[in-house]
Design an enzyme around this catalytic site. Sequence first.
Site, PDB file in Angstrom:
ATOM      1  N   SER A   1       0.806  -1.218   0.000  1.00 43.23           N
ATOM      2  CA  SER A   1       0.000   0.000   0.000  1.00 43.23           C
ATOM      3  C   SER A   1       0.842   1.272   0.000  1.00 43.23           C
ATOM      4  O   SER A   1       0.322   2.352  -0.261  1.00 43.23           O
ATOM      5  CB  SER A   1      -0.946   0.030   1.208  1.00 43.23           C
ATOM      6  OG  SER A   1      -0.254   0.348   2.390  1.00 43.23           O
TER       7      SER A   1
ATOM      8  N   LYS B   1       1.472   4.170   7.340  1.00 51.43           N
ATOM      9  CA  LYS B   1       0.695   5.031   6.446  1.00 51.43           C
ATOM     10  C   LYS B   1       1.160   6.480   6.570  1.00 51.43           C
ATOM     11  O   LYS B   1       1.856   6.853   7.512  1.00 51.43           O
ATOM     12  CB  LYS B   1      -0.793   4.955   6.793  1.00 51.43           C
ATOM     13  CG  LYS B   1      -1.457   3.616   6.503  1.00 51.43           C
ATOM     14  CD  LYS B   1      -1.566   3.355   5.016  1.00 51.43           C
ATOM     15  CE  LYS B   1      -2.303   2.047   4.727  1.00 51.43           C
ATOM     16  NZ  LYS B   1      -1.515   0.869   5.123  1.00 51.43           N
TER      17      LYS B   1
END
Length: 230
Positions: free
Chosen positions: A151, A189
Amino acid sequence: MLTRKQLDLLAFIHKRVQRDGVPPSFDEMKLALDLRSKSGIHRLITALEERGFIRRLAHRARAIEIVKLPESLGGAARSGFSPQVIDGDLPDTPAAVANAPVHALEVPVMGRIAAGVPIEAISQVSHSISVPGNMVQGSGEHYALEVKGDSMIDAGINDGDVVVIRETSVADDGDIVVALVEDHEATLKRFRRAGTAIALEAANPAYETRTLRADQVKVQGRLVGLIRSY
């Protein structure tokens, strides 16, 4: 000799690598240099590579290494400059790190971190690795995590890479962080504040941004370096 735009781009990439441990995206480069399209960035990147200032890694998203700096950016004063991205093979022991810098420090590897769907919280120390001393400058403890998932691939962070994290409980917008979600899921993230909420952004269009209440997210650390795995 570099043009002004080439020098500005090299300076921007260098600054971001020093700050985040990974190079900026092409979109971020385009905005920083006030260009209308990413094709201009491609041309500048190619020119920098041809002149030996950067190196692009094949088949790797945003994998740019700074090979050298011009005098105007401190190149002459920083003989032996090495990029923050280190090529490696996920060594089991500190001695196995290829071409380890003379001033290397050991940091504990705390298990895996999800760059995808969050996984269980960080495990206990499994072993240690050696990293350049300039990766662990500043206050706070440091640790390393093996990345699982894709991701963050557009931030140059790939499945199997090892990220070096500086422990901290605070983050600025845009920082890449280790976030503990609801006290049991850990994920890597980009951190953003969205009003009273926290947005955890992926760097891969296949993954959606997660927006959570501030009390559901605890910052565990900020990315300061990356060890590349092949």
